[in-house]
Design a protein around this motif. Sequence first.
Motif, PDB file in Angstrom:
ATOM      1  N   PRO A   1       0.663  -1.112   0.091  1.00 32.30           N
ATOM      2  CA  PRO A   1       0.039   0.052  -0.063  1.00 32.30           C
ATOM      3  C   PRO A   1       0.899   1.171   0.022  1.00 32.30           C
ATOM      4  O   PRO A   1       0.331   2.366  -0.376  1.00 32.30           O
ATOM      5  N   ALA A   2       1.984   1.138   0.602  1.00 39.79           N
ATOM      6  CA  ALA A   2       2.887   2.517   0.530  1.00 39.79           C
ATOM      7  C   ALA A   2       3.214   2.757  -0.816  1.00 39.79           C
ATOM      8  O   ALA A   2       3.281   4.081  -0.891  1.00 39.79           O
ATOM      9  N   ILE A   3       3.560   1.897  -1.676  1.00 39.74           N
ATOM     10  CA  ILE A   3       3.657   2.379  -3.079  1.00 39.74           C
ATOM     11  C   ILE A   3       2.493   2.759  -3.904  1.00 39.74           C
ATOM     12  O   ILE A   3       2.578   3.990  -4.557  1.00 39.74           O
ATOM     13  N   TYR A   4       1.133   2.334  -3.686  1.00 40.95           N
ATOM     14  CA  TYR A   4       0.144   2.720  -4.372  1.00 40.95           C
ATOM     15  C   TYR A   4      -0.389   3.973  -3.716  1.00 40.95           C
ATOM     16  O   TYR A   4      -0.842   4.850  -4.393  1.00 40.95           O
ATOM     17  N   PHE A   5      -0.528   4.028  -2.477  1.00 43.83           N
ATOM     18  CA  PHE A   5      -1.021   5.257  -1.735  1.00 43.83           C
ATOM     19  C   PHE A   5      -0.238   6.352  -0.877  1.00 43.83           C
ATOM     20  O   PHE A   5      -0.579   7.358  -0.501  1.00 43.83           O
ATOM     21  N   GLY A   6       1.116   5.964  -0.741  1.00 48.16           N
ATOM     22  CA  GLY A   6       2.215   6.530  -0.110  1.00 48.16           C
ATOM     23  C   GLY A   6       2.951   7.575  -1.055  1.00 48.16           C
ATOM     24  O   GLY A   6       2.282   8.549  -1.456  1.00 48.16           O
ATOM     25  N   GLN A   7       4.187   6.952  -1.314  1.00 46.67           N
ATOM     26  CA  GLN A   7       4.994   7.820  -2.071  1.00 46.67           C
ATOM     27  C   GLN A   7       5.251   6.718  -3.497  1.00 46.67           C
ATOM     28  O   GLN A   7       6.023   5.579  -3.097  1.00 46.67           O
ATOM     29  N   PHE A   8       4.818   6.951  -4.501  1.00 46.46           N
ATOM     30  CA  PHE A   8       4.960   6.142  -5.539  1.00 46.46           C
ATOM     31  C   PHE A   8       6.660   6.094  -6.194  1.00 46.46           C
ATOM     32  O   PHE A   8       7.218   5.073  -6.278  1.00 46.46           O
TER      33      PHE A   8
ATOM     34  N   THR B   1       3.185  12.220  -4.012  1.00 43.28           N
ATOM     35  CA  THR B   1       1.865  11.356  -3.981  1.00 43.28           C
ATOM     36  C   THR B   1       2.067   9.841  -4.255  1.00 43.28           C
ATOM     37  O   THR B   1       2.963   9.525  -5.076  1.00 43.28           O
ATOM     38  N   GLY B   2       1.164   9.004  -4.005  1.00 41.15           N
ATOM     39  CA  GLY B   2       0.890   7.550  -4.370  1.00 41.15           C
ATOM     40  C   GLY B   2       0.609   7.571  -6.028  1.00 41.15           C
ATOM     41  O   GLY B   2       0.479   8.572  -6.533  1.00 41.15           O
TER      42      GLY B   2
ATOM     43  N   LEU C   1      13.040  14.556   5.407  1.00 40.69           N
ATOM     44  CA  LEU C   1      11.818  15.338   5.127  1.00 40.69           C
ATOM     45  C   LEU C   1      12.281  16.635   5.308  1.00 40.69           C
ATOM     46  O   LEU C   1      11.916  17.513   4.568  1.00 40.69           O
ATOM     47  N   GLY C   2      13.484  17.011   6.213  1.00 45.19           N
ATOM     48  CA  GLY C   2      13.811  18.179   6.198  1.00 45.19           C
ATOM     49  C   GLY C   2      14.200  18.929   4.855  1.00 45.19           C
ATOM     50  O   GLY C   2      14.041  19.953   4.503  1.00 45.19           O
ATOM     51  N   ALA C   3      15.105  18.037   4.181  1.00 44.85           N
ATOM     52  CA  ALA C   3      15.531  18.340   2.682  1.00 44.85           C
ATOM     53  C   ALA C   3      14.230  18.573   1.881  1.00 44.85           C
ATOM     54  O   ALA C   3      14.365  19.717   0.923  1.00 44.85           O
ATOM     55  N   VAL C   4      13.326  17.793   2.217  1.00 47.76           N
ATOM     56  CA  VAL C   4      12.129  17.968   1.187  1.00 47.76           C
ATOM     57  C   VAL C   4      11.544  19.403   1.527  1.00 47.76           C
ATOM     58  O   VAL C   4      11.177  20.033   0.445  1.00 47.76           O
ATOM     59  N   LEU C   5      11.298  19.654   2.752  1.00 41.57           N
ATOM     60  CA  LEU C   5      10.682  20.915   3.064  1.00 41.57           C
ATOM     61  C   LEU C   5      11.423  22.071   2.805  1.00 41.57           C
ATOM     62  O   LEU C   5      10.825  23.214   2.189  1.00 41.57           O
TER      63      LEU C   5
ATOM     64  N   ASP D   1       1.865  13.936   4.161  1.00 37.10           N
ATOM     65  CA  ASP D   1       2.169  12.649   2.990  1.00 37.10           C
ATOM     66  C   ASP D   1       3.286  11.834   3.894  1.00 37.10           C
ATOM     67  O   ASP D   1       3.020  10.632   3.487  1.00 37.10           O
ATOM     68  N   TYR D   2       4.355  12.650   4.189  1.00 39.15           N
ATOM     69  CA  TYR D   2       5.549  11.984   4.599  1.00 39.15           C
ATOM     70  C   TYR D   2       5.039  10.760   5.837  1.00 39.15           C
ATOM     71  O   TYR D   2       5.580   9.808   5.764  1.00 39.15           O
ATOM     72  N   VAL D   3       4.399  11.335   6.579  1.00 43.76           N
ATOM     73  CA  VAL D   3       3.883  10.588   7.893  1.00 43.76           C
ATOM     74  C   VAL D   3       3.287   9.270   7.237  1.00 43.76           C
ATOM     75  O   VAL D   3       3.429   7.947   7.815  1.00 43.76           O
ATOM     76  N   LEU D   4       2.330   9.474   6.233  1.00 41.06           N
ATOM     77  CA  LEU D   4       1.152   8.445   5.618  1.00 41.06           C
ATOM     78  C   LEU D   4       2.205   7.589   5.123  1.00 41.06           C
ATOM     79  O   LEU D   4       2.014   6.123   5.187  1.00 41.06           O
TER      80      LEU D   4
END
Lengths: 544, 553
Positions: free
Chosen positions: A298-305, A316-317, B254-258, B279-282
């Motif tokens: 799920p991390a790839i689909y909905f987290g960071q692709f 985004t994912g 995260l710091g670099a991205v921000l 986004d990062y946390v999720l």
Amino acid sequence: MKYKLFSLIQRRYQPTTPLLLLILLLSFVIRVVNFSFPAFTENEARIASRGYRLATTGKDELGRPWPFIFNSLTDYQLPLTSYVTAVGIFVFGKSDIGARVPFLFVSILLIVLSYKIAQVFSKDSKIWLTSVLIAGFSPALIFLSKIPNDSLILTTLLVLLFYLLTKEKIKLFYIASVVVLCMSVSKQSWFILVPFVFITLYLLQPQLTKSKKLVITLLAVLISLSLFAFYLNIPQGRRSLSENNFSIFTSVTISNGINKLRGQGIQSQWPALAEKIFFNKAIFVTTGVLHWLSTISPAIYFGQFDQNGFYNFTNTGALPKILLIPAVFGMVFLIKNGSRQQRLLIYLPILLTFPSIFVYPSLNLELVVVTLPFIALILSFGLRQLGKISYRVIIFLAILEVVSTTLFTQPQIRVVNGSRPIWVKPIVEDISKLSHEGRVGVSDNIVSDIIPFISWYTSLQSNKYDLDLRWPYRFKETKLKDIKVIGWENKFYSCTKEESGGVLVTGRDIEKIRNISDFVVTKKYHDSLGQEVLYLIPSGVCIN
Amino acid sequence: MYKLISKKILLLLIIVVFGGLLRFSLLSKYPVQLNHDEVSQIYDTVSIVKTGKDIYGTFFPLAFPSTGEYKIGHYIYISVLPYLLFGSSEFTIRIPSAFFGTLMILAVFLFVSRLTNNWKLALISASLVAISPSEIFYSRKSFENIISTFFVFIGLFSFLNSLEQNRSKVWLYCSVIFFALAMYIYTAQTITVPLIVVSLFIIFRARFYTRPKDLYTCFIFLIILLLPLFYLSLTNSSIRFRASSVSVLQDVNLGAVLNQAKSDNYLLSSLYRYKRIADYVLTRYLNQFRPDYLFLYGLDFTNQGPVGMGPLLLVQLPFLLIGVIYLAWKKLFSDQKKLLIVLTLIAVIPSSITFEPFSPHRLILAFSSLNILSSFGLYWFIKQVNRSMRNFTFIRYGVFGILIVLFILNFIYFVHMYTVNFPYEKSQHMHYPFKEIALYAWSKYQDYDQIIWDPRYGQSAPVMAVATHYYLAYYGDYPPEKFQTNYHIDNNGTYFDKFSIRKVEWERDKHLKKTLLIASQWSLPLNIDQSKITKTFYFYDKQPAYYAISLSD
């Protein structure tokens, strides 16, 4: 004539048609907004400039007429993407629009096909439309519809093949054609097509005779094997497969790890047999399988692709985050209440991504893209399990995320500063201008390969080919007319009176030049992060 | 009936005893040496018992500055009892973890048994917890996570018990006490427990319709119990420092991205910043479920990429998948099903909001939940085999035999990793030769005027050791009251008694007299006079770690 057209429309018209058209229109709009984003990578610039050369001269950037295998910095490239780009450039001219539009159309076609395949799995028109909406608003599919790439074409062709295979009337010629086209997009298709065709036919075509199923499957096997055989016989074919499709077997990390840990056991007096049982080649299998499962997590689909910004917006994912909720509901629904045919939706993503086993440690994102239309369907089933309000809230939030991502691209330009260098355009324009006055050198560490950018963004095209490369594998051009790419090994000297020479150099080379002559930097170039990346010295410095 | 109960208890006893053996046996030998956390905890425990103060002289502190990271002190206070019973041995500091780690097997059994009313399933869950690599690993080092997880499971068991008809309210209040204890003991549970409590009341809300008064009083009771914790969190700067230093905002990526995403438009920039953090946390949250982390290398035992050890046994993978499918499929015990899934999802949150991509020590609750989930798969598998092969006894036993062999092999693989590869590969991380160095330094105490120990060391690159003074004080059996008065810090290093813990500048220090220098290759010149080296200390893999150099003339 008018009457015939009217009756055709009447026959094709369904109550869902207006909504479908609206979704298609919205999908088109979201793709066209900020159409110039993302900037091309060196590989995309190479495909675009190659497309231009193919459209105008019938030869590729290395002077080979209508080749089947192309060059790239990472692998051999199969032909379809380059020729599709050529068609776009032939119609719209040498511009970003020309290179991007074919993929925009392919992506719209994919959305329409998503609608068609949704009808195979459900009789519920809401599921059809939801599936189309998700495919239309998938960040990854939006992103890929604006750049020359294999993934989108492969996905579209696979969905088309699925549609053809599940139609009541099987048309062998069309199927064979699509199989051939699929196999000329990407090597990944050589692995997945046979099981894909087999499972689709055997699960979704119960009325088809066994012999017909066998013929179609054999056809796929035959085409696939022929291509493998052909590929293995071209120079560097085996190397290409081993480096790009079976990289797990060449991974020194795993083999070193096995040897090192085994050695530690032996040093600690563990029996040699135990060491062999615990640390052996089976670790390649477990690593591969878990790597595969992680690829479809799920991390790839909905987290960071894709954090590098090659396949998707960086933050985004492949799908909007909120759709994680219907994903869970969809899976539970399919496991619990789905028919045998509907459960195929769970197996398909697993099946389509299985070559990931062999490509450790990289993530095989191309194959994840291929699964997206089928994942969209799972999500549609999930959304149907939710109440009206939840459905609408989720769709609203999903669209909001996609719209905000698509509109506010400025931060992303900075994040992909290295991989998608939009700032390279004014640099190559100056290189082109300078090359009209004499020889120009440009440092090779400015981007991974500068020549494709020069070829694409300027009118400079090579017309003299010193090397007769029939099978160029990971070949990097270092010369284009009077432009020379300066490598680490090159040395600088003060030009004599007869010589004229300008250079555009990075910090690495400016240190070298400082030792040999006085020079004047007339212009400094900055990247998207505002860092100085290149210095222009218009005269006085020559390269050996 | 009596026979069944006694069989059940006997099996449970065997599992708990076996789990206990795995946790207690050779406890002072593996891990091969006290790491910097453990040595600071044992010495702080000694200091608290003897003086009521930590080494910095603070009277009964709640957060121990320790080596600069402000550890919450509950583990140290819990260790007081084992210290009084067993004295100041290395074993002592690991006893609380091992003890509660063993009790957790029982807690999981009770929880699953109450959740499903299926004692066979509960026994399988308990067995998996007993042999789980992550649970064994954290039960054998001094860490409060395992203790707090025990209290969460006992709290859940008490709560489920309180739902049973004719049960006394005491169970409900007990659950509140256990949950509060879990929160006090381990910071990560201050995030999970409130969410678990809210979920419990949502999932089982129907059971409280008839007794809303219980609900309110319990809620008030919990608030009262937690008031000191709220107060401390708000007022104690050490605790706040600890929380902020491990937050996701400290993540360099995260710091670099921000930073890259900064824009002139303040509003847009702020919005983007918050969205990017979310986004990062999720993404991090979802990444905690990555199969390669869970089954291949999540415990970080080796430096060999995927060739490592996951928190769960690899052989559990198919059963975890089957367990999840089984739960999705079956309509059985639907509320309980929800609880198990919610528990797993909540348990992952602490690890996803911290600066490390994957922090297994904050995930013990999640690993236990995953163990329970995989026990569902295993239970279903055994049931299916029994049913479908009823008439093929030989094959049936063959299948079970293969299964047992696979579990045994996988477990031995873990033992190998834990006892052999882990110390070899992570020698530096556990400050491996420090005990030997400390003992050596004390053996030469009388011969020198001063002993200088350079904390810079490392297997492949220099790193700074953080608990050198603790090693010296603990292994020298140095009186804490003396340490508190003697110990001082300046810009160059830390000092007590004859000991200086500071960087060695060879060109300057080589002229010192009657001095024992203990330094690594990163501080010494290559051409050093070998006759001056009185002893070489080695990492576990026999690579030189430190040299003792005598400057006596």
